[in-house]
Design an enzyme around this catalytic site. Structure first.
Site, PDB file in Angstrom:
ATOM      1  N   ASP A   1       3.189  79.729  86.562  1.00  0.00           N
ATOM      2  CA  ASP A   1       2.911  78.580  87.422  1.00  0.00           C
ATOM      3  C   ASP A   1       1.492  78.586  87.988  1.00  0.00           C
ATOM      4  OD1 ASP A   1       3.824  80.894  88.694  1.00  0.00           O
ATOM      5  OD2 ASP A   1       4.505  79.833  90.470  1.00  0.00           O
TER       6      ASP A   1
ATOM      7  N   CYS B   1      10.346  89.454  81.098  1.00  0.00           N
ATOM      8  CA  CYS B   1      10.168  90.657  80.315  1.00  0.00           C
ATOM      9  C   CYS B   1      10.814  91.793  81.077  1.00  0.00           C
ATOM     10  CB  CYS B   1       8.703  90.908  79.992  1.00  0.00           C
ATOM     11  SG  CYS B   1       7.770  91.591  81.324  1.00  0.00           S
TER      12      CYS B   1
ATOM     13  N   LYS C   1      -6.990  99.634  78.844  1.00  0.00           N
ATOM     14  CA  LYS C   1      -6.337  98.524  78.122  1.00  0.00           C
ATOM     15  C   LYS C   1      -6.591  97.194  78.828  1.00  0.00           C
ATOM     16  CE  LYS C   1      -1.738  97.788  78.865  1.00  0.00           C
ATOM     17  NZ  LYS C   1      -1.361  96.449  79.320  1.00  0.00           N
ATOM     18  N   ASN C   2      -6.343  97.188  80.140  1.00  0.00           N
ATOM     19  CA  ASN C   2      -6.372  95.910  80.852  1.00  0.00           C
ATOM     20  C   ASN C   2      -7.777  95.371  81.097  1.00  0.00           C
ATOM     21  OD1 ASN C   2      -3.636  95.892  80.757  1.00  0.00           O
ATOM     22  ND2 ASN C   2      -3.335  96.634  82.852  1.00  0.00           N
TER      23      ASN C   2
ATOM     24  N   ARG D   1       1.891 100.667  73.082  1.00  0.00           N
ATOM     25  CA  ARG D   1       1.197  99.454  73.542  1.00  0.00           C
ATOM     26  C   ARG D   1       0.048  99.799  74.488  1.00  0.00           C
ATOM     27  NH1 ARG D   1       4.732  95.723  76.680  1.00  0.00           N
ATOM     28  NH2 ARG D   1       2.710  94.761  76.935  1.00  0.00           N
TER      29      ARG D   1
ATOM     30  N   ARG E   1       7.784  86.927  84.348  1.00  0.00           N
ATOM     31  CA  ARG E   1       6.315  86.845  84.347  1.00  0.00           C
ATOM     32  C   ARG E   1       5.964  85.357  84.316  1.00  0.00           C
ATOM     33  NH1 ARG E   1       4.391  91.938  82.229  1.00  0.00           N
ATOM     34  NH2 ARG E   1       2.301  91.446  82.918  1.00  0.00           N
ATOM     35  N   PRO E   2       6.125  84.641  85.457  1.00  0.00           N
ATOM     36  CA  PRO E   2       5.892  83.198  85.457  1.00  0.00           C
ATOM     37  C   PRO E   2       4.421  82.843  85.197  1.00  0.00           C
ATOM     38  CG  PRO E   2       6.450  83.982  87.676  1.00  0.00           C
ATOM     39  CD  PRO E   2       6.453  85.168  86.779  1.00  0.00           C
TER      40      PRO E   2
ATOM     41  N   ASP F   1       1.373 100.029  88.343  1.00  0.00           N
ATOM     42  CA  ASP F   1       1.413 100.686  87.037  1.00  0.00           C
ATOM     43  C   ASP F   1       1.479 102.216  87.148  1.00  0.00           C
ATOM     44  OD1 ASP F   1       1.351  98.304  85.569  1.00  0.00           O
ATOM     45  OD2 ASP F   1      -0.802  98.144  85.844  1.00  0.00           O
TER      46      ASP F   1
END
Ligand code: EPU
Length: 417
Positions: free
Chosen positions: A124, A116, A22-23, A397, A121-122, A304
């Protein structure tokens, strides 16, 4: 709402094949915006996150054709620089798309995302990175408005290691004017896969897979074809499933080099495995013992795979300590393991202790996120009795039709409405 009904405690048998990562697939597909030539990506998993990305791409004008697991994309003409907020908010990787639209069109509007379930989940680092390339950043009611007349190569040091921010800066730099140097970059295999394909298509990227990446900007990219690498996280989850259910299953289609540290932990745990280049065979009868684990950026133990590994520790003899260092909300699912009969004590949001082994019993469970969701599926398949898992959209997902694939190796799992 769909849910899984799982009857646990059955031994599994046979072979299960790992799908594309997926990633990696998300980023490879999104990168089609860097050229107006055809961009062909194969071995793409059919999962919710990919379907959302495809919707976003179509929404901005990309032509998309699918033949089984192969997508042909062509970003000939872009019709908007505003990302659909409803879809973009669902997909953390949509910030990459924002960066790519900016490269392509000189401006983009994308929504702000909140926290989330796995923690804040910034953004910046992305914002600082974009600014380093000469991008003007404005915060508006709709979210962020980014614009740039010309992107200039930059020297950028990541304050902390970030996977998607590393990918976003690589994608910025490929067509920027001059040289870019990225320091303290993430080293994940998915990043290497992306850069290899970009280089094949005319980019000049050196050092991917190390913390120092250098990119010489080029004028244009040509199209090309690429196969998504195997999903190392799916592979690791299936191996843990075999160990949890004490079943002689063979996980195929993986790249064992992407899981070196994972294997070393399984060895310390006492898992009996036969690992080959592209497969892992679980040999029943392992006597599992507790170990302490800290998640770490690649090549360390992946965050993960922390949830499946924690589930495994419920069956290991002794006391283990799991330290989740990457995200601040990724251990709350352990409460559900306790409801199943495990003995997990939360020390703080980043650490849990597990006393094993414990017998697990089927319960009504809720999947909080992709990885904890699959960990609950594993726990339910190893537990005695029936479990119901709600909110399986989260599992969809990241895992393609997992119930069909698990049924083929003997699991009693059904999807119902
Ligand atoms: N971070 C910041 N500021 C930023 C960006 C990140 O503080 O601007 C922090 C995060 O809060 C986190 C740390 O940096 O504490 C590392 O996060 P990273 O940016 O590396 O995560 P990500 O790129 O958002 C990707 C994967 C995740 C995976 C992490 C870590 C994708 C689409 N997502 O997320 O995958 O857990 O890297 O390896 O590639 C999943 O597949 O289930 C998943 C969550």
């Amino acid at each position: 709402m769909e849910r899984f009904i799982i009857k646990g405690g059955k031994p599994l048998k046979g072979t299960i094949k790992v799908k594309g990562a997926k990633n990696a697939a998300l980023k490879l597909l999104a990168a089609c915006l860097l050229t107006d030539q055809p961009w062909i990506i194969s071995n793409v998993p059919q999962i919710e996150d990919i379907l959302h990305l495809i919707e976003l791409l179509k929404g901005i004008g990309v032509e998309v054709k699918r033949n089984k697991d192969t997508y042909t994309l062509r970003a000939k003409k872009i019709k908007t620089t505003v990302l659909d907020a409803n879809i973009a908010r669902k997909l953390k990787a949509s910030i990459l798309l924002a960066g790519l639209l900016l490269v392509r069109q000189g401006e983009v509007v994308f929504p702000q995302s909140g926290g989330c379930v796995i923690g804040q989940r910034p953004r910046d680092i992305f914002i600082d990175g974009f600014k380093a390339f000469g991008v003007k950043v404005r915060q508006t009611k709709q979210g962020y408005h980014l614009s740039a007349k010309k992107l200039k190569g930059a020297k950028f040091v990541f304050p902390i290691v970030s996977v998607t921010a590393t990918e976003a800066m690589i994608l910025m730099a490929v067509l920027a004017q001059g040289k870019t140097v990225l320091k303290n970059a993430a080293c994940e295999p998915e990043i290497v896969c992306l850069t290899q394909f970009l280089n094949q298509s005319g980019a000049k990227i050196k050092g991917a897979g190390t913390p120092l990446i250098e990119i010489e900007g080029v004028k244009r990219l040509i199209g090309g074809q690429c196969r998504v690498i195997p999903d190392r996280l799916e592979a690791g989850s299936f191996v843990i499933l075999g160990l949890m259910t004490n079943s002689p299953i063979k996980v195929t289609g993986l790249d064992s080099e992407h899981l070196d540290v994972f294997w070393s932990f399984l060895k310390r745990v006492g898992a009996n495995l036969k690992i080959a280049k592209n497969s892992a065979l679980i040999k029943p009868g392992s006597k599992l013992k507790a170990v302490n684990l800290k998640t770490h950026e690649y090549p360390g133990f992946p965050t993960d795979l922390q949830a499946p590994f924690t589930v495994l520790m419920t069956q290991a003899q002794g006391l283990s300590l799991i330290h989740e260092t990457i995200f601040d909300g990724r251990l709350f699912y352990t409460d559900m393991l306790n409801q199943m009969g495990a003995q997990v004590i939360m020390c703080d949001p980043h650490r849990v202790m597990i006393q094993g082994p414990s017998k697990l019993y089927g319960r009504r469970l809720i999947s909080p996120d992709i990885r904890a969701g699959v960990a609950l599926v594993i726990a339910a398949l190893a537990a005695q009795g029936e479990s119901v898992i709600e909110n399986i959209y989260q599992i969809d997902r990241g895992y393609e039709r997992i119930e069909n694939r698990l049924s083929k190796i003997g699991a009693d799992i059904r999807r119902i409405n």
